[in-house]
Write a protein that holds these residues in place. Sequence first.
Motif, PDB file in Angstrom:
ATOM      1  N   THR A 187       0.826  -1.208   0.000  1.00  0.00           N
ATOM      2  CA  THR A 187       0.000   0.000   0.000  1.00  0.00           C
ATOM      3  C   THR A 187       0.863   1.263   0.000  1.00  0.00           C
ATOM      4  N   GLU A 188       1.919   1.238   0.800  1.00  0.00           N
ATOM      5  CA  GLU A 188       2.729   2.442   0.977  1.00  0.00           C
ATOM      6  C   GLU A 188       3.647   2.727  -0.215  1.00  0.00           C
ATOM      7  N   ILE A 189       3.832   1.756  -1.091  1.00  0.00           N
ATOM      8  CA  ILE A 189       4.806   1.925  -2.174  1.00  0.00           C
ATOM      9  C   ILE A 189       4.144   1.851  -3.548  1.00  0.00           C
ATOM     10  N   ALA A 190       3.694   0.685  -3.923  1.00  0.00           N
ATOM     11  CA  ALA A 190       3.113   0.473  -5.251  1.00  0.00           C
ATOM     12  C   ALA A 190       2.763  -1.000  -5.379  1.00  0.00           C
ATOM     13  N   ALA A 191       2.002  -1.310  -6.438  1.00  0.00           N
ATOM     14  CA  ALA A 191       1.884  -2.709  -6.848  1.00  0.00           C
ATOM     15  C   ALA A 191       3.161  -2.938  -7.650  1.00  0.00           C
ATOM     16  N   TRP A 192       4.249  -3.152  -6.948  1.00  0.00           N
ATOM     17  CA  TRP A 192       5.574  -2.911  -7.527  1.00  0.00           C
ATOM     18  C   TRP A 192       6.098  -3.973  -8.488  1.00  0.00           C
ATOM     19  N   GLY A 193       5.498  -5.144  -8.468  1.00  0.00           N
ATOM     20  CA  GLY A 193       6.103  -6.198  -9.284  1.00  0.00           C
ATOM     21  C   GLY A 193       5.108  -7.063 -10.019  1.00  0.00           C
ATOM     22  N   PHE A 194       5.621  -7.835 -10.946  1.00  0.00           N
ATOM     23  CA  PHE A 194       4.740  -8.732 -11.703  1.00  0.00           C
ATOM     24  C   PHE A 194       5.544  -9.850 -12.344  1.00  0.00           C
ATOM     25  N   GLU A 195       4.896 -10.982 -12.451  1.00  0.00           N
ATOM     26  CA  GLU A 195       5.417 -12.051 -13.288  1.00  0.00           C
ATOM     27  C   GLU A 195       4.969 -11.726 -14.703  1.00  0.00           C
ATOM     28  N   CYS A 196       5.638 -12.242 -15.704  1.00  0.00           N
ATOM     29  CA  CYS A 196       5.169 -11.969 -17.060  1.00  0.00           C
ATOM     30  C   CYS A 196       4.702 -13.263 -17.704  1.00  0.00           C
ATOM     31  N   ASP A 197       4.197 -13.134 -18.938  1.00  0.00           N
ATOM     32  CA  ASP A 197       3.637 -14.312 -19.597  1.00  0.00           C
ATOM     33  C   ASP A 197       4.709 -15.317 -20.039  1.00  0.00           C
ATOM     34  N   ALA A 198       5.984 -14.978 -19.888  1.00  0.00           N
ATOM     35  CA  ALA A 198       7.035 -15.959 -20.180  1.00  0.00           C
ATOM     36  C   ALA A 198       7.105 -16.996 -19.049  1.00  0.00           C
ATOM     37  N   ARG A 199       6.540 -16.662 -17.917  1.00  0.00           N
ATOM     38  CA  ARG A 199       6.462 -17.563 -16.765  1.00  0.00           C
ATOM     39  C   ARG A 199       7.818 -18.212 -16.450  1.00  0.00           C
ATOM     40  N   SER A 200       8.804 -17.355 -16.304  1.00  0.00           N
ATOM     41  CA  SER A 200      10.164 -17.843 -16.114  1.00  0.00           C
ATOM     42  C   SER A 200      10.525 -17.949 -14.639  1.00  0.00           C
ATOM     43  N   GLY A 201       9.572 -17.598 -13.767  1.00  0.00           N
ATOM     44  CA  GLY A 201       9.885 -17.635 -12.332  1.00  0.00           C
ATOM     45  C   GLY A 201      10.467 -16.314 -11.836  1.00  0.00           C
ATOM     46  N   LEU A 202      10.543 -15.323 -12.724  1.00  0.00           N
ATOM     47  CA  LEU A 202      11.091 -14.024 -12.321  1.00  0.00           C
ATOM     48  C   LEU A 202       9.961 -13.026 -12.063  1.00  0.00           C
ATOM     49  N   THR A 203      10.215 -12.111 -11.139  1.00  0.00           N
ATOM     50  CA  THR A 203       9.284 -11.027 -10.843  1.00  0.00           C
ATOM     51  C   THR A 203       9.932  -9.722 -11.270  1.00  0.00           C
ATOM     52  N   HIS A 204       9.329  -9.058 -12.246  1.00  0.00           N
ATOM     53  CA  HIS A 204       9.874  -7.782 -12.714  1.00  0.00           C
ATOM     54  C   HIS A 204       9.426  -6.664 -11.780  1.00  0.00           C
ATOM     55  N   VAL A 205      10.214  -5.600 -11.741  1.00  0.00           N
ATOM     56  CA  VAL A 205       9.907  -4.458 -10.867  1.00  0.00           C
ATOM     57  C   VAL A 205       9.653  -3.220 -11.723  1.00  0.00           C
ATOM     58  N   HIS A 206       8.616  -2.468 -11.403  1.00  0.00           N
ATOM     59  CA  HIS A 206       8.336  -1.218 -12.113  1.00  0.00           C
ATOM     60  C   HIS A 206       9.324  -0.162 -11.623  1.00  0.00           C
ATOM     61  N   GLU A 207      10.541  -0.278 -12.099  1.00  0.00           N
ATOM     62  CA  GLU A 207      11.585   0.558 -11.481  1.00  0.00           C
ATOM     63  C   GLU A 207      11.576   1.997 -11.953  1.00  0.00           C
ATOM     64  N   ASP A 208      10.678   2.359 -12.853  1.00  0.00           N
ATOM     65  CA  ASP A 208      10.511   3.781 -13.165  1.00  0.00           C
ATOM     66  C   ASP A 208       9.560   4.427 -12.148  1.00  0.00           C
ATOM     67  N   TYR A 209       8.845   3.614 -11.389  1.00  0.00           N
ATOM     68  CA  TYR A 209       7.946   4.119 -10.339  1.00  0.00           C
ATOM     69  C   TYR A 209       8.568   4.006  -8.953  1.00  0.00           C
ATOM     70  N   VAL A 210       9.343   2.934  -8.780  1.00  0.00           N
ATOM     71  CA  VAL A 210       9.935   2.686  -7.464  1.00  0.00           C
ATOM     72  C   VAL A 210      11.386   2.266  -7.651  1.00  0.00           C
ATOM     73  N   TYR A 211      12.265   2.841  -6.859  1.00  0.00           N
ATOM     74  CA  TYR A 211      13.675   2.480  -6.981  1.00  0.00           C
ATOM     75  C   TYR A 211      13.995   1.414  -5.938  1.00  0.00           C
ATOM     76  N   PRO A 212      14.349   0.201  -6.398  1.00  0.00           N
ATOM     77  CA  PRO A 212      14.591  -0.875  -5.434  1.00  0.00           C
ATOM     78  C   PRO A 212      16.055  -0.977  -5.033  1.00  0.00           C
TER      79      PRO A 212
END
Length: 441
Positions: free
Chosen positions: A248-273
């Motif tokens: 809630t305090e940051i963002a819906a910051w990540g997502f898996e993609c349709d490649a289903r590779s087991g990785l979670t991408h980060v919206h790093e233009d919205y949040v700096y990890p």
Amino acid sequence: MASRYLEPKLERAARATMARLQLRRLREQVTHAARHSPFYRARLREARVEAAKVRTLDDLRRLPFTTKDELKQDQLEHPPWGRLLAVPLADVTRVHLTSATTGRPLAFLDTARDWYGFYHSYARSLYAFGVRRDDMVMAAFSYGPWIGYWSGFYAAQDLGCLVYPVGGLSTEQRLDALLTYPITVLGCTPSYALFLAEAAARRGVDLAKDTKLRITWHTGEPGASIPATKARIESAFGARAYDLPGLTEIAAWGFECDARSGLTHVHEDYVYPEVLDEAGRPVKPGERGELVFTSLYRKAMPLLRYRTRDVVQLADRRCPCGRTLVAFEGGVLARLDDMKKVRGVIVYPRRVEELVRAHRHVDEFQIVFRRRDGLDDILVRLDPSPALAVAERAGLGDTLARELQLGLGIRITVEVGEPGCLPRWDHKARRVTDERTEVPF
Ligand SMILES: [Zn+2]
């Protein structure tokens, strides 16, 4: 073929381009916080950091951390919004509460533009799952001041989807809607997905055959990033399940993609990890650490170096989808606050879930940390599926006791009850209790 990216320029940006954008936004945020947030003005002064001296992304590391406890304390001392607020209240259009297990929840405010950032980045995630404007979406989160429902609803609408609002509906009504309307996408907590699947089975509804669902996404808990839980949801719904971690305090910051590779991408233009080790140093790719976020878009409550208490593993491989966004291996791997120490062994409840969910004859489970004869002990209670023969329950308990001991490196007591013996969860689950903390020693 239609693009698999909603915003290819950002999602596939060269590192230098992304870093430039991040730095510009970071400097804007630090300057804004220092000028307009009394909370940060004091914090930065204490840390002897001048906003103007933050000139590189590495300079961020000179800023102090922010914790949730500090934010709660701030709102307690300066009710109701705290001194973090960095815009006039008249500019604020939304309030969201965090779901608190103890104490008063944190109230989080957004301007209209902040809110757009929250749901638009979320929409990018939905797009990465394969959600398109001709989809009909049900966001089955609770209607109220929690962000889950609103963000899922607005994000789907942002993509142009037809959204069916079910925040205040019962599970029966939601099932009816799934059977009546051409709903192709469902968002809910992983616990609720399993709850809904059980309710459907009781009614003789086969969600995989009787509905048009093709994608489900799950947030609020890390379940959909646990392979066994994900597989269970996918088989119940006959759809592809995706994990969407957020705060809630940051963002819906990540997502898996349709490649289903087991990785979670980060919206790093919205949040700096930042992923930091125990000493606060950045970890190397392939290593784990605590995730620390700096918001690059929110102006009402601009968080700098916010400690999420989530453990992630920085990926050391590229995702085949072609996105260049920073990625983590397998979503949120653990919550530091959930960590338990039992007879010198560190135990994360998520690991128990990984092992228990692999058994299709377990419908629900509970973990109790307790003290027996002066020794710490873990009890795992199982709620067996009605499909499992009574004579086989003991065997299930023995198998799981063995697997848990092997997987956790510690002996576990397993109890198998009657079908339906444990509570079900229609929002976020509370499957763990620690009786040891309730005993004064
Ligand atoms: Zn990808």
